[in-house]
Design a protein around this motif. Structure first.
Motif, PDB file in Angstrom:
ATOM      1  N   LEU A   1     -33.269  15.809  20.884  1.00  0.00           N
ATOM      2  CA  LEU A   1     -33.672  15.826  22.294  1.00  0.00           C
ATOM      3  C   LEU A   1     -34.239  17.215  22.591  1.00  0.00           C
ATOM      4  CD1 LEU A   1     -33.397  13.886  24.839  1.00  0.00           C
ATOM      5  CD2 LEU A   1     -31.503  15.355  25.512  1.00  0.00           C
ATOM      6  N   ASN A   2     -35.558  17.300  22.682  1.00  0.00           N
ATOM      7  CA  ASN A   2     -36.210  18.575  22.958  1.00  0.00           C
ATOM      8  C   ASN A   2     -36.148  18.860  24.453  1.00  0.00           C
ATOM      9  OD1 ASN A   2     -37.676  19.308  20.245  1.00  0.00           O
ATOM     10  ND2 ASN A   2     -37.991  17.112  20.543  1.00  0.00           N
ATOM     11  N   VAL A   3     -35.551  19.999  24.822  1.00  0.00           N
ATOM     12  CA  VAL A   3     -35.288  20.293  26.228  1.00  0.00           C
ATOM     13  C   VAL A   3     -35.872  21.649  26.612  1.00  0.00           C
ATOM     14  CG1 VAL A   3     -33.525  20.628  28.007  1.00  0.00           C
ATOM     15  CG2 VAL A   3     -33.166  18.931  26.200  1.00  0.00           C
ATOM     16  N   LEU A   4     -36.675  21.632  27.659  1.00  0.00           N
ATOM     17  CA  LEU A   4     -37.212  22.856  28.249  1.00  0.00           C
ATOM     18  C   LEU A   4     -36.529  23.064  29.591  1.00  0.00           C
ATOM     19  CD1 LEU A   4     -39.329  25.180  28.294  1.00  0.00           C
ATOM     20  CD2 LEU A   4     -40.906  23.566  29.375  1.00  0.00           C
ATOM     21  N   GLU A   5     -35.846  24.188  29.761  1.00  0.00           N
ATOM     22  CA  GLU A   5     -35.104  24.446  31.000  1.00  0.00           C
ATOM     23  C   GLU A   5     -35.984  25.165  32.024  1.00  0.00           C
ATOM     24  OE1 GLU A   5     -30.428  24.737  30.471  1.00  0.00           O
ATOM     25  OE2 GLU A   5     -31.427  26.552  29.776  1.00  0.00           O
ATOM     26  N   PRO A   6     -35.890  24.783  33.305  1.00  0.00           N
ATOM     27  CA  PRO A   6     -36.580  25.537  34.353  1.00  0.00           C
ATOM     28  C   PRO A   6     -36.025  26.961  34.438  1.00  0.00           C
ATOM     29  CG  PRO A   6     -35.802  23.408  35.167  1.00  0.00           C
ATOM     30  CD  PRO A   6     -35.162  23.631  33.833  1.00  0.00           C
ATOM     31  N   GLU A   7     -36.837  27.859  34.977  1.00  0.00           N
ATOM     32  CA  GLU A   7     -36.364  29.237  35.148  1.00  0.00           C
ATOM     33  C   GLU A   7     -35.286  29.322  36.219  1.00  0.00           C
ATOM     34  OE1 GLU A   7     -39.542  31.928  35.849  1.00  0.00           O
ATOM     35  OE2 GLU A   7     -40.525  31.571  33.910  1.00  0.00           O
ATOM     36  N   ALA A   8     -35.371  28.480  37.243  1.00  0.00           N
ATOM     37  CA  ALA A   8     -34.361  28.493  38.300  1.00  0.00           C
ATOM     38  C   ALA A   8     -33.008  28.124  37.706  1.00  0.00           C
ATOM     39  CB  ALA A   8     -34.736  27.502  39.396  1.00  0.00           C
ATOM     40  N   PRO A   9     -31.970  28.890  37.981  1.00  0.00           N
ATOM     41  CA  PRO A   9     -30.658  28.630  37.367  1.00  0.00           C
ATOM     42  C   PRO A   9     -30.030  27.346  37.897  1.00  0.00           C
ATOM     43  CG  PRO A   9     -30.471  30.328  39.054  1.00  0.00           C
ATOM     44  CD  PRO A   9     -31.940  30.047  38.888  1.00  0.00           C
ATOM     45  N   PRO A  10     -29.170  26.712  37.088  1.00  0.00           N
ATOM     46  CA  PRO A  10     -28.474  25.504  37.555  1.00  0.00           C
ATOM     47  C   PRO A  10     -27.469  25.849  38.653  1.00  0.00           C
ATOM     48  CG  PRO A  10     -27.600  26.212  35.440  1.00  0.00           C
ATOM     49  CD  PRO A  10     -28.792  27.071  35.713  1.00  0.00           C
ATOM     50  N   GLN A  11     -27.137  24.861  39.457  1.00  0.00           N
ATOM     51  CA  GLN A  11     -26.177  25.049  40.541  1.00  0.00           C
ATOM     52  C   GLN A  11     -25.048  24.040  40.385  1.00  0.00           C
ATOM     53  OE1 GLN A  11     -28.073  25.429  44.459  1.00  0.00           O
ATOM     54  NE2 GLN A  11     -30.052  25.536  43.450  1.00  0.00           N
ATOM     55  N   LYS A  12     -23.927  24.316  41.011  1.00  0.00           N
ATOM     56  CA  LYS A  12     -22.789  23.411  40.931  1.00  0.00           C
ATOM     57  C   LYS A  12     -23.006  22.210  41.839  1.00  0.00           C
ATOM     58  CE  LYS A  12     -19.286  26.855  39.677  1.00  0.00           C
ATOM     59  NZ  LYS A  12     -17.989  27.475  40.042  1.00  0.00           N
ATOM     60  N   PHE A  13     -22.626  21.051  41.346  1.00  0.00           N
ATOM     61  CA  PHE A  13     -22.777  19.821  42.117  1.00  0.00           C
ATOM     62  C   PHE A  13     -21.651  18.871  41.735  1.00  0.00           C
ATOM     63  CE2 PHE A  13     -24.778  19.046  38.098  1.00  0.00           C
ATOM     64  CZ  PHE A  13     -24.513  17.722  37.801  1.00  0.00           C
ATOM     65  N   GLU A  14     -21.462  17.845  42.544  1.00  0.00           N
ATOM     66  CA  GLU A  14     -20.446  16.825  42.258  1.00  0.00           C
ATOM     67  C   GLU A  14     -21.149  15.521  41.929  1.00  0.00           C
ATOM     68  OE1 GLU A  14     -16.608  14.641  44.398  1.00  0.00           O
ATOM     69  OE2 GLU A  14     -17.527  16.423  45.311  1.00  0.00           O
ATOM     70  N   MET A  15     -20.742  14.900  40.822  1.00  0.00           N
ATOM     71  CA  MET A  15     -21.362  13.662  40.386  1.00  0.00           C
ATOM     72  C   MET A  15     -21.215  12.574  41.454  1.00  0.00           C
ATOM     73  SD  MET A  15     -23.083  12.405  37.880  1.00  0.00           S
ATOM     74  CE  MET A  15     -22.755  13.502  36.509  1.00  0.00           C
ATOM     75  N   GLY A  16     -22.318  11.893  41.741  1.00  0.00           N
ATOM     76  CA  GLY A  16     -22.281  10.780  42.677  1.00  0.00           C
ATOM     77  C   GLY A  16     -22.233  11.174  44.142  1.00  0.00           C
ATOM     78  N   VAL A  17     -22.542  12.427  44.443  1.00  0.00           N
ATOM     79  CA  VAL A  17     -22.461  12.919  45.821  1.00  0.00           C
ATOM     80  C   VAL A  17     -23.774  13.595  46.214  1.00  0.00           C
ATOM     81  CG1 VAL A  17     -21.265  14.508  47.399  1.00  0.00           C
ATOM     82  CG2 VAL A  17     -19.959  13.249  45.659  1.00  0.00           C
ATOM     83  N   VAL A  18     -24.277  13.261  47.401  1.00  0.00           N
ATOM     84  CA  VAL A  18     -25.471  13.926  47.932  1.00  0.00           C
ATOM     85  C   VAL A  18     -25.174  15.411  48.112  1.00  0.00           C
ATOM     86  CG1 VAL A  18     -26.963  14.138  49.958  1.00  0.00           C
ATOM     87  CG2 VAL A  18     -26.367  11.870  49.080  1.00  0.00           C
ATOM     88  N   SER A  19     -26.089  16.269  47.631  1.00  0.00           N
ATOM     89  CA  SER A  19     -25.870  17.710  47.782  1.00  0.00           C
ATOM     90  C   SER A  19     -27.186  18.463  47.677  1.00  0.00           C
ATOM     91  CB  SER A  19     -24.916  18.226  46.695  1.00  0.00           C
ATOM     92  OG  SER A  19     -25.532  18.205  45.414  1.00  0.00           O
ATOM     93  N   PRO A  20     -27.264  19.635  48.328  1.00  0.00           N
ATOM     94  CA  PRO A  20     -28.464  20.472  48.183  1.00  0.00           C
ATOM     95  C   PRO A  20     -28.682  20.902  46.731  1.00  0.00           C
ATOM     96  CG  PRO A  20     -27.084  21.249  50.000  1.00  0.00           C
ATOM     97  CD  PRO A  20     -26.289  20.214  49.266  1.00  0.00           C
TER      98      PRO A  20
END
Length: 341
Positions: free
Chosen positions: A73-92
């Motif tokens: 699985l070849n993956v290119l990551e965006p420069e913007a860092p990942p953020q914390k989120f909850e699975m199955g929940v609407v979030s910014p």
């Protein structure tokens, strides 16, 4: 060399990453295309683990680093860092990460590093929570590519459906059925079909009212707007038929009588295509400077993170992209050769 297709991971709180890794794990696309996933490694690794798949992630820096092996699985990551989120929940956080992946995918397509993009679902409410003003994929892609009003095409089996209007209330959609709107839509639909490699398309226009209004007994839109539009289009040399009753025209197109149908409002065409095969109904955005296909279902927050989601639609979206890339290449070759003659 096989075309390179970019796949943004979709909404990380939904089923996008799951169906993406499932599709790439259970299908060998190496004979038809190369695939580059634009997303976050740890999120995709979690999806792989959840689904118990034999995939190895290879982070890449550029499209030239691609390893075409089916197990990679070849993956290119965006420069913007990942953020914390909850699975199955609407979030910014989920909305922002989905947007960043789509934005980078679009940039790669504009710069021709990838020849098409195939999109898993994103969540409109999470986009809104992240203060992203566009309501969905089509609107975001239109903005990022400076495209005026891209045209949506649905495809399932041999049925192709364009939409006169998309996200309008039913009352507003009925008011939108005008001669000028139909003429514009038909021209754009024919151009789109030609760009996808269908040289002389036969287009049908669905009726709005029961029995196409029965000469005004059930409404006048057919007599006052649709029939004059069809007549004008025919006078201009376009192969257009209609209005035809909506309870039969989609069946006729599915069986080869027409190359495509113009649906007059959102649900008219959605119901027709999804009743043929819900999972294999694919959305194609026409008018962009590159090919984009997409699954036609949502983020399914209720089952996200459980490894239950079907990857049939994701697989079909990739196959449709490969098919049209081949047709478009042939179309361009024929056009260029004709120009040199």
């Amino acid at each position: 060399m096989n075309p390179l297709i970019g796949i943004p991971m979709g909404d990380p709180a939904g089923i996008g990453p799951e169906i993406l890794v499932k599709a790439l794990s259970t299908n060998d696309f190496s004979n038809t295309c190369r695939l580059l996933v634009i997303g976050y490694v740890h999120i995709l690794q979690q999806a792989i683990s959840t689904c118990c798949l034999p995939l190895t992630i290879q982070p890449v820096q550029t499209s030239s680093d691609i390893d075409p092996q089916p197990s990679i699985l070849n993956v290119l990551e965006p420069e913007a860092p990942p953020q914390k989120f909850e699975m199955g929940v609407v979030s910014p956080a989920a909305g922002k990460m989905a947007y960043d992946c789509l934005q980078l995918s679009t940039q790669l397509a504009i710069e021709k590093h990838v020849q098409a993009i195939v999109t898993p679902p994103i969540n409109k409410m999470s986009l809104n929570a992240a203060n992203i003003r566009q309501t969905g994929h089509t609107e975001i892609l239109a903005d990022l590519t400076d495209t005026d009003n891209p045209l949506t095409l649905f495809q399932v089996a041999d049925l192709k459906v364009f939409f006169l209007s998309r996200h309008l209330s039913l009352r507003s959609a009925c008011d939108f059925v005008t001669q000028s709107h139909l003429i514009e839509c038909a021209h754009r639909a024919v151009d789109a079909m030609k760009s996808l490699g269908i040289e002389t398309p036969h287009l049908a226009i669905a009726g709005l009212n029961p029995h196409c209004g029965d000469n005004g007994l059930f409404g006048y839109e057919e007599k006052n707007e649709i029939e004059p539009a069809v007549h004008e289009l025919q006078q201009l040399g376009l192969n257009v038929s209609g209005p035809l009753p909506a309870d039969s025209v989609f069946h006729q197109a599915l069986n080869g009588k027409f190359d495509a149908v113009i649906s007059l409002y959102h649900d008219q065409g959605h119901i027709a295509t999804k009743m043929v095969d819900f999972h294999k109904t694919i959305s194609i955005t026409c008018g962009l400077p590159f090919l984009r296909t997409s699954v036609d279902h949502g983020t399914a927050y209720d089952i996200a993170g459980k490894g239950m989601a079907s990857a049939i639609s994701m697989t079909e979206a990739i196959n449709v992209a490969v098919s049209y890339l081949s047709k478009m290449k042939t179309h361009r070759s024929l056009t260029e050769n004709s120009g040199r003659a």
